[in-house]
Design an enzyme around this catalytic site. Structure first.
Site: not given
Length: 205
Positions: A107, A158, A175
């Protein structure tokens, strides 16, 4: 005959053991990036499918939305547009811990690579990136803003980047998903709202 039986039994044992390890192995990164349980991965897949299907349908049937979205992209800052274009060029690339190429991306690696298109070097991890810029309220989100997820404000695992602000309940972000690779989803999908922590506007924007 006995030797053949022993070899076959050993082979079956190894296959079962390997399958067991693969099914129980968690998705984990030494940097704390992208830890997901099997249940969370399944929820992410469901959210991605629902979000993607709903958005595709609304775009196909609502010409007014298409016009407004096209207009908004024309008005994007040149650097923001360049970073979004770079990120989208990796759509479909599988997730890979530590990855920053088309072979695989994680990510934070996706964002580092995308921002290089405007000669900006981002911090390497999602936790560090969460401190790169000023905090932004969700109602003020714009394309190019970074969105962060985790179990708490102190445990960010994340990151994604806003690509389109369509309405109050639909903000698309790109993402590198552990289960689906590089993909765009709706920030307001139930799964992402449960784990959303904060949003940040990079100082370059």
């Amino acid at each position: 005959m006995k030797s053949l039986f022993t070899t076959s039994a050993l082979f079956i044992f190894m296959v079962v053991l390997l399958a067991s390890c693969q099914s129980s192995q968690p998705v984990f990164s030494k940097r704390g990036e992208e830890y997901r349980s099997a249940r969370e991965i399944a929820a992410e897949k469901r959210a991605a499918r629902r979000s993607g299907t709903r958005t595709d349908r609304s775009i196909a049937t609502n010409s007014k939305d298409r016009t407004s979205r096209t207009r908004s992209h024309r008005n994007l800052d040149k650097d923001v547009a360049a970073v979004i274009k770079a990120a989208r060029s990796y759509t479909g690339v599988p997730y890979r811990w530590g990855g920053t190429t088309r072979i695989g991306m994680d990510c934070s690696g996706l964002l580092c690579t995308s921002f290089q298109s405007i000669d900006v070097t981002l911090p390497r991890t999602s936790e560090e990136q969460s401190k790169y810029g000023r905090d932004v309220k969700t109602k003020d989100l714009k394309e190019g803003d970074l969105v962060f997820f985790g179990s708490s404000k102190r445990n960010i695992t994340h990151v994604g980047m806003v690509t389109e602000v369509i309405s109050r309940d639909e903000v698309r972000f790109i993402h590198a998903s552990t289960s689906l690779g590089v993909i765009e989803n709706n920030l307001y999908a139930e799964h992402y709202q449960k784990i959303f922590v904060k949003a940040v506007r990079p100082p370059v924007f």
